[in-house]
Design an enzyme around this catalytic site. Structure first.
Site, short mmCIF file in Angstrom:
data_model
loop_
_atom_site.label_atom_id
_atom_site.label_comp_id
_atom_site.label_asym_id
_atom_site.label_seq_id
_atom_site.Cartn_x
_atom_site.Cartn_y
_atom_site.Cartn_z
N GLY A 164 0.20 -1.65 -0.35
CA GLY A 164 0.03 0.06 0.11
C GLY A 164 0.77 0.80 0.11
N ASP A 165 2.40 1.55 0.31
CA ASP A 165 2.64 2.35 -0.12
C ASP A 165 4.56 1.82 0.03
OD1 ASP A 165 3.23 5.19 0.70
OD2 ASP A 165 3.54 5.34 3.34
N MET A 166 4.70 1.04 -0.71
CA MET A 166 5.91 0.69 -1.37
C MET A 166 6.82 2.02 -2.64
SD MET A 166 8.12 -1.25 -1.08
CE MET A 166 7.22 -3.63 -0.28
#
Length: 271
Positions: A164-166
């Site tokens: 989700g927030d790579m």
């Protein structure tokens, strides 16, 4: 001293000794600690998203992500990244391709099936609300990005538990344990979303460079086994969403940068 008081219940519960200065973020409070001789990172979530992220870290059980040593309510004790390497430094110093491959390998591990069901997740489609608002208000490239996003979300492929927030600062060097992810969100959707973030990272000064863009698309397609058109569509959708988020925070320059990435993706799709 006042900052350390925030951590006192967990310092006492897990017999921890502070080993550095507190790190304060909008969603959490972090403190380098030691448990005996073992270096660790204490994270105390202060919003629901971070609390659910803590559950996801526990579920991954150290496979592709930092190992959770203990978890109680909003408190999380993680192994600490003691390696000296940085993916952002690599990306800016002639090792961009290798940094991207490292993140692709981390994502492949995170996306892999697990024997137990994941913690509560949200679906990816509602995350695009900000892009819908921007498309209605401003039209233009936001509308183009939204159209592509809606096409992807209508018929998702390869649905997994996403990070989700790579990005480059959320995969750290854990020495002998290798490169591992931290700070996930609680979202499920097509895996292409996570790979798009590698290209769009607004903290990366080279994100809008056309040559870098073309090269990283090729690297990700090869490393992740993802179809080129599908990846480009996700980049177009994600860049528009990222720009919309920046608009909400009145960060006009960052929003324009993400729209540049969107234009690169749109041009590649039209080629």
């Amino acid at each position: 001293m006042a900052d350390l008081e925030l951590f006192t219940p967990w310092l006492e519960r897990w017999a921890l000794t502070p080993d550095g200065e507190p790190i304060i973020t909008p969603g959490s409070r972090l403190l380098p600690v030691r448990q005996g001789d073992v270096p660790a990172m204490l994270k105390v979530a202060v919003d629901d998203e971070e609390k659910y992220g803590n559950l996801l870290m526990t579920w991954w059980d150290g496979d592709g992500a930092a190992l959770v040593l203990a978890h109680h309510k909003e408190g999380l004790l993680l192994e600490r990244a003691m390696g000296q390497r940085s993916l952002m430094h690599m990306a800016l110093n002639d090792e961009d391709d290798e940094a991207t491959r490292i993140m692709c390998r981390a994502l492949a591990r995170l996306h892999a099936p697990r024997p137990t069901p994941p913690p509560p997740l949200v679906e990816l489609a509602p995350w695009f609300t900000s892009l819908r608002v921007a498309a209605t208000r401003y039209g233009g490239p936001y509308a183009n990005c939204l159209q592509t996003a809606q096409t992807l979300l209508a018929e998702p492929q390869d649905v997994v538990v996403l990070h989700g927030d790579m990005h480059h600062d959320n995969v750290l060097d854990f020495g002998p344990r290798g490169w591992l992810a931290i700070d996930p969100k609680r979202v499920r959707g097509e895996r292409g979303y996570d790979y798009a973030n590698l290209i769009c990272n607004p903290e990366l000064p080279t994100a809008t460079d056309p040559e870098r863009f073309r090269r990283q698309v090729d690297v990700i397609c090869e490393a992740a086994g993802i179809e080129r058109k599908r990846l480009l569509q996700w980049v177009l959708a994600f860049a528009g969403l990222s720009a919309a988020w920046f608009l909400e925070d009145d960060e006009q320059t960052a929003a324009k940068g993400q729209l540049k990435v969107a234009r690169l993706a749109a041009s590649a799709l039209d080629a």
